[in-house]
Design a protein around this motif. Structure first.
Motif, PDB file in Angstrom:
ATOM      1  N   VAL A 137      48.715 -28.040 -30.461  1.00 26.22           N
ATOM      2  CA  VAL A 137      49.282 -29.006 -29.518  1.00 26.22           C
ATOM      3  C   VAL A 137      48.978 -28.600 -28.083  1.00 26.22           C
ATOM      4  N   GLU A 138      49.125 -27.319 -27.773  1.00 34.07           N
ATOM      5  CA  GLU A 138      48.894 -26.869 -26.402  1.00 34.07           C
ATOM      6  C   GLU A 138      47.426 -27.001 -26.000  1.00 34.07           C
ATOM      7  N   VAL A 139      46.516 -26.696 -26.912  1.00 33.16           N
ATOM      8  CA  VAL A 139      45.091 -26.821 -26.590  1.00 33.16           C
ATOM      9  C   VAL A 139      44.717 -28.285 -26.374  1.00 33.16           C
ATOM     10  N   VAL A 140      45.195 -29.168 -27.253  1.00 34.16           N
ATOM     11  CA  VAL A 140      44.909 -30.606 -27.095  1.00 34.16           C
ATOM     12  C   VAL A 140      45.508 -31.131 -25.798  1.00 34.16           C
ATOM     13  N   ALA A 141      46.746 -30.710 -25.497  1.00 33.56           N
ATOM     14  CA  ALA A 141      47.396 -31.142 -24.258  1.00 33.56           C
ATOM     15  C   ALA A 141      46.620 -30.671 -23.036  1.00 33.56           C
TER      16      ALA A 141
END
Length: 277
Positions: free
Chosen positions: A125-129
């Motif tokens: 989630v953090e990488v995509v965000a």
């Protein structure tokens, strides 16, 4: 309390926790170094460019490699001398401007190393965000660099000396532009409060996609062939040719929304077939 914290870490990230502990042990001074971000950005960029240097070298003797070159008059692969000249320019700008400025930013940011690793879902989630935020900020900044004449002349014009880009060109820009893009990437992870592991993965993938965007090849295994929401090298090479389209670095939704989307170039091989017909 310590036992419960350890149990929580084991429950949520049994694989990543071990990896994170290996990274943290005895490496905190290196990981917290203010010079790490810019140094890793430069060295990672060089390492990711190496496969495309091999492809460019093989292009003169291998028909399969030539068939992957993007069409529309892209010409032969760049020579080794062009690679060397580009490397010297990038090295000079990093050592004289980007490295010291990025170090100052890291000192002001004061990063820390948490004890717990992120879960796999948190990492994803953090990488995509990070990519979505960076893509948005890049689109805005890139759009105005083309729309404001002073910004284009002083910041962005140097990058557009390459009408037909190759992998190393991703970092061949003015010192101001290199620094601004590095700060956009670092700020994206900082604003979202990403775990250091997520941030490292984001920066690595960000470097890879930037190299792939400028590589000059429409590779069969490229990410944009798997994910239609991404533009890839044909999308960005169209920007270098036309300059008034395709301002986003990776995704295409902002260009579709603002009417600046342009279809990327097809395979050179398909171009030749069309000519023969």
């Amino acid at each position: 309390m310590n036992e419960s914290t350890a149990e929580l870490g084991d429950a949520h990230a049994p694989v990543l926790q071990g990896l994170w502990e290996i990274v943290r042990e005895g490496q905190q001074q290196i990981l917290l170094s203010p010079h790490l971000a810019a140094s890793c950005a430069f060295l990672t960029h060089l390492a990711l460019c190496a496969p495309f240097l091999v492809l460019d070298s093989l292009g003169s003797v291998c028909q399969r490699v030539r068939s992957w070159r993007i069409a529309a008059g892209s010409g032969p692969p760049p020579s080794l001398w062009r690679w060397f000249e580009c490397f010297c320019r990038v090295l000079f700008k990093y050592t004289t401007a980007v490295l010291p400025a990025a170090a100052l930013f890291q000192l002001l940011r004061s990063p820390n190393l948490p004890e717990l690793a992120p879960s796999c879902w948190q990492l994803f989630v953090e990488v995509v965000a990070c990519f979505l935020l960076f893509d948005t900020l890049f689109f805005i900044w890139h759009y105005y660099m083309h729309r404001v004449p002073w910004l284009y002349r002083t910041v962005h014009q140097m990058h557009h000396q390459h009408h037909v880009p190759f992998a190393l060109v991703a970092q061949d820009a003015s010192s101001a532009e290199l620094l601004s893009l590095l700060l956009l990437a670092l700020s994206s992870a900082w604003v979202l409060g990403c775990h250091p592991l997520s941030e490292v993965l984001f920066h690595f993938l960000n470097s890879w996609l930037a190299v792939e965007d400028h590589c000059g090849y429409n590779l069969p295994w490229a990410l944009h062939r798997i994910l239609p929401c991404m533009g890839g090298a044909p999308f960005h090479q169209a920007h270098h040719k036309k300059q008034n389209t395709n301002f986003a670095p990776y995704f295409t939704h902002w260009d579709h929304l603002f009417g600046t989307y342009s279809v990327g170039f097809p395979f050179r091989m398909r171009h030749h077939r069309a000519v023969k017909k």
